[in-house]
Design a protein around this motif. Sequence first.
Motif, PDB file in Angstrom:
ATOM      1  N   ARG A  36      49.256   3.282  67.137  1.00  0.00           N
ATOM      2  CA  ARG A  36      50.692   3.064  66.841  1.00  0.00           C
ATOM      3  C   ARG A  36      51.532   4.082  67.607  1.00  0.00           C
ATOM      4  O   ARG A  36      52.619   3.771  68.090  1.00  0.00           O
ATOM      5  CB  ARG A  36      50.946   3.140  65.343  1.00  0.00           C
ATOM      6  N   GLU A  37      51.000   5.288  67.720  1.00  0.00           N
ATOM      7  CA  GLU A  37      51.718   6.305  68.506  1.00  0.00           C
ATOM      8  C   GLU A  37      51.844   5.877  69.959  1.00  0.00           C
ATOM      9  O   GLU A  37      52.886   6.020  70.588  1.00  0.00           O
ATOM     10  CB  GLU A  37      50.949   7.630  68.458  1.00  0.00           C
ATOM     11  N   LYS A  38      50.743   5.364  70.492  1.00  0.00           N
ATOM     12  CA  LYS A  38      50.749   4.917  71.899  1.00  0.00           C
ATOM     13  C   LYS A  38      51.775   3.800  72.088  1.00  0.00           C
ATOM     14  O   LYS A  38      52.519   3.782  73.058  1.00  0.00           O
ATOM     15  CB  LYS A  38      49.359   4.386  72.305  1.00  0.00           C
ATOM     16  N   VAL A  39      51.789   2.873  71.127  1.00  0.00           N
ATOM     17  CA  VAL A  39      52.737   1.754  71.232  1.00  0.00           C
ATOM     18  C   VAL A  39      54.164   2.299  71.145  1.00  0.00           C
ATOM     19  O   VAL A  39      55.047   1.925  71.934  1.00  0.00           O
ATOM     20  CB  VAL A  39      52.471   0.713  70.116  1.00  0.00           C
ATOM     21  N   ALA A  40      54.376   3.229  70.212  1.00  0.00           N
ATOM     22  CA  ALA A  40      55.721   3.760  69.996  1.00  0.00           C
ATOM     23  C   ALA A  40      56.249   4.447  71.254  1.00  0.00           C
ATOM     24  O   ALA A  40      57.428   4.366  71.574  1.00  0.00           O
ATOM     25  CB  ALA A  40      55.702   4.742  68.828  1.00  0.00           C
ATOM     26  N   ARG A  41      55.334   5.105  71.984  1.00  0.00           N
ATOM     27  CA  ARG A  41      55.784   5.804  73.201  1.00  0.00           C
ATOM     28  C   ARG A  41      56.132   4.840  74.328  1.00  0.00           C
ATOM     29  O   ARG A  41      56.749   5.238  75.316  1.00  0.00           O
ATOM     30  CB  ARG A  41      54.689   6.750  73.691  1.00  0.00           C
ATOM     31  N   GLY A  42      55.641   3.612  74.193  1.00  0.00           N
ATOM     32  CA  GLY A  42      55.968   2.583  75.184  1.00  0.00           C
ATOM     33  C   GLY A  42      55.394   2.876  76.557  1.00  0.00           C
ATOM     34  O   GLY A  42      55.878   2.380  77.567  1.00  0.00           O
ATOM     35  N   GLN A  43      54.367   3.714  76.611  1.00  0.00           N
ATOM     36  CA  GLN A  43      53.831   4.081  77.918  1.00  0.00           C
ATOM     37  C   GLN A  43      52.933   2.982  78.479  1.00  0.00           C
ATOM     38  O   GLN A  43      52.539   2.050  77.771  1.00  0.00           O
ATOM     39  CB  GLN A  43      53.062   5.390  77.813  1.00  0.00           C
ATOM     40  N   HIS A  44      52.602   3.153  79.772  1.00  0.00           N
ATOM     41  CA  HIS A  44      51.711   2.199  80.426  1.00  0.00           C
ATOM     42  C   HIS A  44      50.279   2.426  79.936  1.00  0.00           C
ATOM     43  O   HIS A  44      49.838   3.566  79.826  1.00  0.00           O
ATOM     44  CB  HIS A  44      51.799   2.404  81.948  1.00  0.00           C
ATOM     45  N   HIS A  45      49.591   1.358  79.633  1.00  0.00           N
ATOM     46  CA  HIS A  45      48.214   1.493  79.156  1.00  0.00           C
ATOM     47  C   HIS A  45      47.281   1.171  80.320  1.00  0.00           C
ATOM     48  O   HIS A  45      47.128   0.008  80.685  1.00  0.00           O
ATOM     49  CB  HIS A  45      47.965   0.531  77.987  1.00  0.00           C
ATOM     50  N   SER A  46      46.686   2.208  80.884  1.00  0.00           N
ATOM     51  CA  SER A  46      45.930   1.963  82.123  1.00  0.00           C
ATOM     52  C   SER A  46      44.533   1.409  81.817  1.00  0.00           C
ATOM     53  O   SER A  46      43.973   1.622  80.731  1.00  0.00           O
ATOM     54  CB  SER A  46      45.823   3.255  82.935  1.00  0.00           C
ATOM     55  N   ARG A  47      44.002   0.736  82.825  1.00  0.00           N
ATOM     56  CA  ARG A  47      42.674   0.135  82.670  1.00  0.00           C
ATOM     57  C   ARG A  47      41.655   0.951  83.469  1.00  0.00           C
ATOM     58  O   ARG A  47      41.978   1.491  84.537  1.00  0.00           O
ATOM     59  CB  ARG A  47      42.682  -1.303  83.204  1.00  0.00           C
ATOM     60  N   VAL A  48      40.441   1.000  82.959  1.00  0.00           N
ATOM     61  CA  VAL A  48      39.418   1.822  83.620  1.00  0.00           C
ATOM     62  C   VAL A  48      39.187   1.337  85.047  1.00  0.00           C
ATOM     63  O   VAL A  48      38.997   2.141  85.962  1.00  0.00           O
ATOM     64  CB  VAL A  48      38.101   1.792  82.806  1.00  0.00           C
ATOM     65  N   ARG A  49      39.206   0.022  85.255  1.00  0.00           N
ATOM     66  CA  ARG A  49      38.886  -0.510  86.583  1.00  0.00           C
ATOM     67  C   ARG A  49      39.838   0.008  87.652  1.00  0.00           C
ATOM     68  O   ARG A  49      39.514   0.032  88.840  1.00  0.00           O
ATOM     69  CB  ARG A  49      38.875  -2.041  86.579  1.00  0.00           C
ATOM     70  N   ASP A  50      41.038   0.412  87.245  1.00  0.00           N
ATOM     71  CA  ASP A  50      42.018   0.877  88.234  1.00  0.00           C
ATOM     72  C   ASP A  50      41.900   2.366  88.564  1.00  0.00           C
ATOM     73  O   ASP A  50      42.571   2.865  89.447  1.00  0.00           O
ATOM     74  CB  ASP A  50      43.444   0.587  87.734  1.00  0.00           C
ATOM     75  N   LYS A  51      41.067   3.091  87.832  1.00  0.00           N
ATOM     76  CA  LYS A  51      40.942   4.535  88.093  1.00  0.00           C
ATOM     77  C   LYS A  51      40.106   4.754  89.352  1.00  0.00           C
ATOM     78  O   LYS A  51      39.057   4.154  89.515  1.00  0.00           O
ATOM     79  CB  LYS A  51      40.273   5.235  86.900  1.00  0.00           C
ATOM     80  N   GLN A  52      40.564   5.626  90.219  1.00  0.00           N
ATOM     81  CA  GLN A  52      39.851   5.874  91.481  1.00  0.00           C
ATOM     82  C   GLN A  52      39.510   7.340  91.698  1.00  0.00           C
ATOM     83  O   GLN A  52      38.591   7.668  92.447  1.00  0.00           O
ATOM     84  CB  GLN A  52      40.726   5.414  92.678  1.00  0.00           C
ATOM     85  N   GLU A  53      40.274   8.196  91.022  1.00  0.00           N
ATOM     86  CA  GLU A  53      40.217   9.628  91.316  1.00  0.00           C
ATOM     87  C   GLU A  53      38.791  10.199  91.383  1.00  0.00           C
ATOM     88  O   GLU A  53      38.438  10.912  92.316  1.00  0.00           O
ATOM     89  CB  GLU A  53      40.985  10.340  90.198  1.00  0.00           C
ATOM     90  N   LYS A  54      37.961   9.828  90.407  1.00  0.00           N
ATOM     91  CA  LYS A  54      36.609  10.406  90.326  1.00  0.00           C
ATOM     92  C   LYS A  54      35.684   9.887  91.429  1.00  0.00           C
ATOM     93  O   LYS A  54      34.571  10.387  91.601  1.00  0.00           O
ATOM     94  CB  LYS A  54      35.986  10.089  88.956  1.00  0.00           C
ATOM     95  N   LEU A  55      36.145   8.861  92.143  1.00  0.00           N
ATOM     96  CA  LEU A  55      35.270   8.281  93.161  1.00  0.00           C
ATOM     97  C   LEU A  55      35.567   8.837  94.554  1.00  0.00           C
ATOM     98  O   LEU A  55      34.939   8.431  95.534  1.00  0.00           O
ATOM     99  CB  LEU A  55      35.415   6.752  93.179  1.00  0.00           C
ATOM    100  N   LEU A  56      36.522   9.753  94.611  1.00  0.00           N
ATOM    101  CA  LEU A  56      36.888  10.303  95.925  1.00  0.00           C
ATOM    102  C   LEU A  56      36.027  11.528  96.223  1.00  0.00           C
ATOM    103  O   LEU A  56      35.612  12.239  95.302  1.00  0.00           O
ATOM    104  CB  LEU A  56      38.369  10.697  95.935  1.00  0.00           C
TER     105      LEU A  56
END
Length: 687
Positions: free
Chosen positions: A190-210
């Motif tokens: 509910r906190e996450k929803v209230a903040r209205g932030q973007h909910h990222s998906r694991v498939r889009d994360k790249q940082e650890k693969l560099l």
Amino acid sequence: MNDVNEPVRYQLLDDVALLIVDNPPVNALSHGVRRGLKENLARALADPEVAAVVLYCEGRTFIAGADISEFGHPVVEPDLRQLLDALDMADKPIVAAIHGTALGGGLETALCCHYRVALDIAKFGLPEVQLGLLPGAGGTQRLPRIIGPEKALVMMTTGVPISAGEAHKLGLVDQLVNDDLLSNTLIFIREKVARGQHHSRVRDKQEKLLDVAPEIFQQARHSTTHKMRGFLAPEYNIRCVEAAVTQSFDQGCQTEAELFAELMAGPQSEAQRYFFFAERQAAKVPNIDVNRSKRPIAKVGVIGGGLMGGGIAMNMANAGIPVTIVETSSEALQRGLNTIRKNYESTVRKGRISDSVMQQRYALITGAIDLNALADCDLIIEAVFENMAVKKELFARLDGLAKAGAILASNTSALNLNDIAAVTQRPESVIGLHFFSPAHIMKLLEIVRCEKTADDVIATCMAFSKRIAKVPVLVGVCPGFVGNRILAVRQQQAARLALEGASIEAIDRVLYDFGFPMGAFQMADLAGLDIGWDSDNCDPSDIRDRLCELGRLGQKTQAGFYDYDDRRRPTPATLVSEVIADCAVLKGVHRRDASDSDILDRCLLPMINEGAKILDEGIAGRASDIDVVYVYGYGWPRYRGGPMHYANSVGLSKVVEKLRKLQSTTGDIFWEPSPFLVNLAERGQRF
Ligand code: 3HC
């Protein structure tokens, strides 16, 4: 409407939809769960009142993986990938609330949620490698994106789960809670929803693969080649992580799907999946409920502080059970206790336990030189040397001093336990507990049921073995029980092959290449050639007798079938070849070469045939029990399932045909196929 019998239920808690998985015992992703999750997810996403979704599980655990019993059968849609795609594409935030073990497909499901909240005692793992598989629902591509390829390689190639604390540190868990998982998860989302932030998906994360160092793959290969020799799945898991680094997410998933399909269709995974259920089946005894009418075991006594007794005592202490060791003299007792201490110290040095854990465990072990010290024990395990007269005398004394209801167990590996039980007034409380050396490490426990052993004693010992982290297999009384009886025929043939002219190195190499950790002669050297040796009655045509006479007793004298250096590395010994050739002359054995496949057949076929006889006599209750004995007690490669599974995969008719051929060429009754085996083969059946 929710049906309470549905494996997935839907509940609306204001603006949050709850998807509740309820599929005992471990919430595996069976067809009904996949369907239920997909349908209820669609319902939540379609409902404008719903702002977020919580995935929660009833019972003892979060989803512990795909349903292994469905593998090998046609997939009923939706398959797991279809379900996970739907989760991954969801346009509302989804959080997995995790308790128990999030394993395999369960963890992969959680990785498709936007967030993971977990109880601090939960565990996370991708154990597919232990089933000869790899995580086949995107896990190989998603996990490295969160925790990095190096750590993912360790988790995937060992299959060993990590704690919630570690998962939190690695970013796999967004929030840890120590109680009230569901309420805390609702607050979190509910906190996450209230903040209205973007909910990222694991498939889009790249940082650890560099900037991934290529050596990590080399290291992973090096480590698995050593620890999992012969297993295909570790290499396939490594290739998937490489794909995560070098390919796009979708291409990586494609690679994963292809490699998964290949493993799933292969014989190794089939054998390992079979073995998963075989092991669990072995813990069950027909007509006895092992969970009921058990005798309490709070204190254990062990008689004999040698290699075996010491290992058994450590086993108890490791499980937090107080144990008293009885020896015949204070010197022998001190020697035994010193060895135990040294073993613990070496475990501390290797970093496997802390010093304080060692102290706690050691404190649970007490010593005595008077049998009366065992009067208050609930279970007494005799581990003295193999001599019937000694054991009978001991059991008669124990019977007189042990408290009422105490279980009297023998660790004999071959003697007739019915005869031992008969000297007591409580034969119903006598049982065999055959540990394997080193007893604090080897997982197998043969539980030997005597003629009069009571059901509650069997139930107690089966349940107790789980407490001391052993895999129990119930067997009946016969010389050598299941394991050593089958081993004896293999060793007999290995010796015969050597007499006929095959080199002992060739025989050992064939067995090693098949997947055993060592060959027949290396094993004999390790155990000691003088076991059962009668120095007063030496047969000059018997290889073992001759080697013992020469003082070549095995590894302990740095000479047996092989010569050994200070690091116990074997080299062939010319003297041994001469002894064997001489024995062959004395026995009148015609010498000739044997091909590798002849060697393999002559070592393995007798094991299968003996296994069939053991089943026929009711010494083992199930063919799969024999396989569990062999994998856990004798190093039969798990990826070949065990001797009986192996026989099934070769085909029983083929096994019978080969045995008959050997019988006709050698004229030796030894090769006569068991009627039980012939019967199964003729009816086209399997073990
Ligand atoms: N599928 C089907 N049945 C399963 C199962 C599974 N994944 N996991 C456990 N079971 C069954 C067992 O066969 C047993 O059945 P039984 O009572 O009829 O004998 C029962 O559940 C309880 O299992 P345990 O006796 O092992 O219970 P424990 O409490 O000791 O352990 C556990 C629980 C840690 C979850 C353990 O069962 C376990 O490790 N299970 C296997 C987990 C696993 O390998 N998951 C990966 C599956 S493959 C996969 O997910 C592929 C995917 O990537 C596509």
